[in-house]
Design a protein around this motif. Sequence first.
Motif, PDB file in Angstrom:
ATOM      1  N   ILE A   1      12.016  41.333   4.818  1.00 26.96           N
ATOM      2  CA  ILE A   1      12.095  40.548   3.535  1.00 26.96           C
ATOM      3  C   ILE A   1      11.949  41.463   2.280  1.00 26.96           C
ATOM      4  CG2 ILE A   1      11.072  38.595   2.348  1.00 26.96           C
ATOM      5  CD1 ILE A   1      10.610  37.717   5.358  1.00 26.96           C
ATOM      6  N   LEU A   2      10.904  42.164   2.411  1.00 20.47           N
ATOM      7  CA  LEU A   2      10.585  43.104   1.197  1.00 20.47           C
ATOM      8  C   LEU A   2      11.953  43.923   0.852  1.00 20.47           C
ATOM      9  CD1 LEU A   2       7.040  44.033   1.687  1.00 20.47           C
ATOM     10  CD2 LEU A   2       7.754  42.330  -0.040  1.00 20.47           C
ATOM     11  N   SER A   3      12.521  44.511   2.080  1.00 23.75           N
ATOM     12  CA  SER A   3      13.512  45.402   1.703  1.00 23.75           C
ATOM     13  C   SER A   3      14.796  44.583   1.153  1.00 23.75           C
ATOM     14  CB  SER A   3      14.164  45.911   3.031  1.00 23.75           C
ATOM     15  OG  SER A   3      13.084  46.637   3.592  1.00 23.75           O
ATOM     16  N   ILE A   4      14.906  43.337   1.467  1.00 20.93           N
ATOM     17  CA  ILE A   4      16.048  42.476   0.948  1.00 20.93           C
ATOM     18  C   ILE A   4      15.784  42.329  -0.710  1.00 20.93           C
ATOM     19  CG2 ILE A   4      17.268  40.255   0.752  1.00 20.93           C
ATOM     20  CD1 ILE A   4      16.446  40.070   3.986  1.00 20.93           C
ATOM     21  N   LEU A   5      14.546  41.982  -0.840  1.00 22.83           N
ATOM     22  CA  LEU A   5      14.364  41.999  -2.425  1.00 22.83           C
ATOM     23  C   LEU A   5      14.132  43.227  -3.176  1.00 22.83           C
ATOM     24  CD1 LEU A   5      10.982  39.551  -2.124  1.00 22.83           C
ATOM     25  CD2 LEU A   5      13.315  38.738  -2.703  1.00 22.83           C
ATOM     26  N   GLU A   6      13.775  44.158  -2.552  1.00 24.45           N
ATOM     27  CA  GLU A   6      13.912  45.449  -3.341  1.00 24.45           C
ATOM     28  C   GLU A   6      15.549  45.902  -3.599  1.00 24.45           C
ATOM     29  OE1 GLU A   6      12.820  50.222  -2.529  1.00 24.45           O
ATOM     30  OE2 GLU A   6      12.927  48.778  -1.131  1.00 24.45           O
ATOM     31  N   GLU A   7      16.318  45.797  -2.478  1.00 22.95           N
ATOM     32  CA  GLU A   7      17.942  45.893  -2.672  1.00 22.95           C
ATOM     33  C   GLU A   7      18.483  45.141  -3.932  1.00 22.95           C
ATOM     34  OE1 GLU A   7      18.234  46.515   2.045  1.00 22.95           O
ATOM     35  OE2 GLU A   7      19.714  45.153   0.997  1.00 22.95           O
ATOM     36  N   ASN A   8      17.858  44.019  -4.179  1.00 20.54           N
ATOM     37  CA  ASN A   8      18.458  43.096  -5.166  1.00 20.54           C
ATOM     38  C   ASN A   8      17.658  43.189  -6.597  1.00 20.54           C
ATOM     39  OD1 ASN A   8      20.675  41.576  -3.769  1.00 20.54           O
ATOM     40  ND2 ASN A   8      19.270  41.721  -2.169  1.00 20.54           N
ATOM     41  N   GLY A   9      16.718  44.180  -6.677  1.00 21.78           N
ATOM     42  CA  GLY A   9      15.836  44.304  -7.856  1.00 21.78           C
ATOM     43  C   GLY A   9      15.013  43.300  -8.206  1.00 21.78           C
TER      44      GLY A   9
ATOM     45  N   MET B   1       8.476  33.926   8.443  1.00 20.84           N
ATOM     46  CA  MET B   1       9.122  35.163   9.141  1.00 20.84           C
ATOM     47  C   MET B   1       8.323  35.478  10.395  1.00 20.84           C
ATOM     48  SD  MET B   1       6.924  37.846   6.620  1.00 20.84           S
ATOM     49  CE  MET B   1       7.641  36.994   5.341  1.00 20.84           C
ATOM     50  N   PRO B   2       9.142  36.091  11.462  1.00 18.90           N
ATOM     51  CA  PRO B   2       8.627  36.496  12.645  1.00 18.90           C
ATOM     52  C   PRO B   2       7.213  37.029  12.695  1.00 18.90           C
ATOM     53  CG  PRO B   2      10.726  37.556  12.162  1.00 18.90           C
ATOM     54  CD  PRO B   2      10.539  36.700  11.208  1.00 18.90           C
ATOM     55  N   ASP B   3       6.437  36.591  13.454  1.00 22.21           N
ATOM     56  CA  ASP B   3       5.093  37.013  13.313  1.00 22.21           C
ATOM     57  C   ASP B   3       5.241  38.301  14.268  1.00 22.21           C
ATOM     58  OD1 ASP B   3       1.801  35.788  14.493  1.00 22.21           O
ATOM     59  OD2 ASP B   3       2.447  37.642  13.297  1.00 22.21           O
ATOM     60  N   ARG B   4       5.889  39.425  13.915  1.00 22.43           N
ATOM     61  CA  ARG B   4       5.828  40.793  14.678  1.00 22.43           C
ATOM     62  C   ARG B   4       5.811  41.729  13.612  1.00 22.43           C
ATOM     63  NH1 ARG B   4      11.043  41.658  14.165  1.00 22.43           N
ATOM     64  NH2 ARG B   4      12.637  40.076  14.642  1.00 22.43           N
TER      65      ARG B   4
ATOM     66  N   ILE C   1      17.479  34.292   5.964  1.00 23.80           N
ATOM     67  CA  ILE C   1      15.778  34.070   5.823  1.00 23.80           C
ATOM     68  C   ILE C   1      15.527  32.558   5.558  1.00 23.80           C
ATOM     69  CG2 ILE C   1      13.805  35.160   4.899  1.00 23.80           C
ATOM     70  CD1 ILE C   1      15.146  37.155   6.310  1.00 23.80           C
ATOM     71  N   ILE C   2      14.517  32.108   6.188  1.00 19.93           N
ATOM     72  CA  ILE C   2      14.261  30.856   6.070  1.00 19.93           C
ATOM     73  C   ILE C   2      13.274  30.840   4.843  1.00 19.93           C
ATOM     74  CG2 ILE C   2      13.294  28.821   6.928  1.00 19.93           C
ATOM     75  CD1 ILE C   2      14.037  30.042   9.777  1.00 19.93           C
ATOM     76  N   VAL C   3      13.807  29.871   3.951  1.00 17.79           N
ATOM     77  CA  VAL C   3      12.953  29.794   2.659  1.00 17.79           C
ATOM     78  C   VAL C   3      12.430  28.342   2.801  1.00 17.79           C
ATOM     79  CG1 VAL C   3      12.692  29.726  -0.028  1.00 17.79           C
ATOM     80  CG2 VAL C   3      14.064  31.516   1.154  1.00 17.79           C
ATOM     81  N   LEU C   4      11.259  28.141   2.883  1.00 21.55           N
ATOM     82  CA  LEU C   4      10.445  26.832   3.100  1.00 21.55           C
ATOM     83  C   LEU C   4      10.627  25.990   1.883  1.00 21.55           C
ATOM     84  CD1 LEU C   4       7.450  27.725   5.422  1.00 21.55           C
ATOM     85  CD2 LEU C   4       9.598  26.863   6.007  1.00 21.55           C
ATOM     86  N   ASP C   5      10.842  24.519   2.331  1.00 21.14           N
ATOM     87  CA  ASP C   5      10.837  23.585   1.212  1.00 21.14           C
ATOM     88  C   ASP C   5       9.559  23.292   0.902  1.00 21.14           C
ATOM     89  OD1 ASP C   5      11.767  20.037   1.138  1.00 21.14           O
ATOM     90  OD2 ASP C   5      12.209  21.745  -0.278  1.00 21.14           O
TER      91      ASP C   5
ATOM     92  N   ALA D   1      15.977  34.906  -6.075  1.00 14.45           N
ATOM     93  CA  ALA D   1      15.303  35.474  -4.838  1.00 14.45           C
ATOM     94  C   ALA D   1      15.578  34.572  -3.724  1.00 14.45           C
ATOM     95  CB  ALA D   1      13.585  35.359  -5.050  1.00 14.45           C
ATOM     96  N   ILE D   2      15.701  33.036  -3.860  1.00 16.00           N
ATOM     97  CA  ILE D   2      15.974  32.297  -2.644  1.00 16.00           C
ATOM     98  C   ILE D   2      17.462  32.654  -2.351  1.00 16.00           C
ATOM     99  CG2 ILE D   2      16.491  29.794  -2.377  1.00 16.00           C
ATOM    100  CD1 ILE D   2      14.129  29.109  -4.516  1.00 16.00           C
TER     101      ILE D   2
END
Lengths: 432, 143
Positions: free
Chosen positions: B86-94, B76-79, B132-136, B123-124
Amino acid sequence: MYWNERYECMPEAELQELQLERLQATVRRAFFDVPFYRRAFQEIGLEPGDIKSLDDLQRLPFTTKQDLRDNYPYGMFAVPMSEIVRIHSSSGTTGKPTVVGYTRHDIDVWSELMARALVCGGATRHDIIQNAYGYGLFTGGLGIHYGSERLGASVIPISGGNTKRQVMIMKDYGSTVLTCTPSYALHIAEVMAEMGIKPEEIKLRCGIFGAEPWSESMRQEIEKRLGISAVDIYGLSEVIGPGVGIECQEKNGLHIFADHFLIEIIDPVTGKQLPPGQRGELVITSLTKEALPVIRYRTRDITSLIPGPCPCGRTHPRVARFTGRTDDMLIIRGVNVFPSQVESVLLEMGGTEPHYLLIVDRQGSLDTLEIKVEVSETLFSDKVRRLEDLEKRLRHELESTLGISVKVTLVEPKSIQRSEGKAVRVIDKRKI
Amino acid sequence: MKIKQISVFLENKSGRLAAVTRLLAGHGINIRALSIADTSDFGILRLIVDDPDRAYTELKGAGFTVSLTEVLGVEMPDRPGGLSNILSILEENGINIEYLYAFIGRGDNGALVIFRVEELDAAINVLQARGIIVLDGEKIYRL
C-alpha cells in the motif's frame, strides 16, 4: 575611599543649601524651557519663585513615565537638539519607549557620578573593569563605561552574553571588577565552575551589580562563588542611568547622590511624603540635568529612607535595598517585562485565546520566563508539526517583543485558572 | 470512503487521557482505534470512535480542544508485505502520508491501517484502482 570627598561628604547644611539653589534653577528651567512643565505648574497656580525652601518641593506636581511617553520622543527636552550629544531609550516595552537625551554637560555629570559609584563600590584606577552590562540604547553599558574611563580604570567593554568568553577573558585579562546584573554574575559563576575554574584562579575582587532586584542571600551566594565583594547599584534612564545611587562598603543601603538628585519616599496612593523607615515609592527630582530635567519623577520602585548617618562618612541619604515595584512590571534578567506585552503579541498572532500565564522562576541563578498559552480550536491541528510551528512562532514573536528568551507552553483551554476580578497573569516563583 | 477522526489536544500532565476516555465511556461512546502523538509539552490524541459526531460535541462541550478530520482506513492482508504494498502505491503516486496508525481489526482481511494524507480523494482513487479495499466510515464505526 571617595572619588569626590568635597561633595560626597559635604556637611548636611551646606548640602541642603546647594540642593535648594539647584532645585530652584531646575524648576526655573523646567518652567521656561519645557511646555509640559509650564502647563503642569500653571494648572496648580505655581510659579518658579514659589519654591523658597526644600520643603516646597512637595508643592510641585509629579512626573510619571506616562508623561514622558505622552511627549515622545523629545517633548520633555529642555534644550534644542543641537545641544544633545547622546540619546538613550528604554526598550519600549509597554508601548512607546521613553527617550532620554544628554547634553555634553549631562554626560560629564553622569561620568562623574559613575566614577563616584565605582569608587564607592570598591573600584580604583588600578582596576580592570569587565563591563558585562549591555551596550547600546540601554544606559547600563555606556554609563559604567564612561564612569570607568573617568575613574581611570581599564574598562573591558565586553557587553553581555557569551558567558564562556566572559570567563576566559576574566581569567586571561585579569579582570578585577565585574559589572553586570546580579543574576548574570551568578550565571558567570556557574559557568566558571563548569569550566573547572576556581575563584582563586581569577583576580576578580569586587562586583557592582544592578538593574534588577536582588537579595542579601543572593549577594552572599555571588560573593562566595566568585570570591568577591558585591554591591548594589541603582539608576534609571529617565533620571540619568546607573549611578543615581550605590551601596558603600558598609553594604547597608544605597547612597543617593544628593548633590544631583533630590529624593523623597511617598505613599504611592496618597502621594504624601513618608518619614524615614517607612516603605514607599521613591521619587526623584534631578538637580543638575540639562537636557531632561525631571521634577518629582515617580520611579515606582519601593524602598525606604534609612535614618541616621552612615559610618562611611558620606552625608548623602541612604535608601534600603529595593523590594519591588508599584506596578505589575516584572524585571527579568534586568529587562522590564509587562504582562500586557504578552497579551498584545497573542492578539496579533490570532488564534490563541488571550488567556495566558507568565511563570517567572529562577533556575540556578538565571531568571526564566515560561508563558503558558491556551490553544483555541481554530488553531488546533491534528498534526504535531503545525502545533510545534505555532509554539515556535509564538516564541519568536514574544522574544522579539520582550527582548528576553521565553519558553512557550501550549495548554488546554480553561486550564489556566480564572479569577474573579483582576486576572492573575503572573506567578513569580523567584525568591529574592 | 472517508473516516472521521477525532483529535484532542492534551497537555502533558497526568490524568488528561483518562479524562477523555472517562467522558467517552460516560456517554457510551466506544473507541475503535487510537494513537497519541506527543512532544515534550503536549500530546495529540487521535481517535476513531463509533459515533464521531457525538464524541466531537461531547468533548467540545466538556471544554477540550477538539477537531474532526477525515482520514483513510485501508484493509490489508495480515501478512508480511501487506503494508508495504500500500505504501508503494501511495509513493508511486506522490501522495505524502502525514501519519498513520494500525490496528488488527475484525476486518475481512485482518489488518487495518488509518492514513492521514493531504490529498484524500487522490489517495482513495489510486488505491481503489489497484484493488485495495478502502473502508467506508460506517463500516469502521460499526466494527
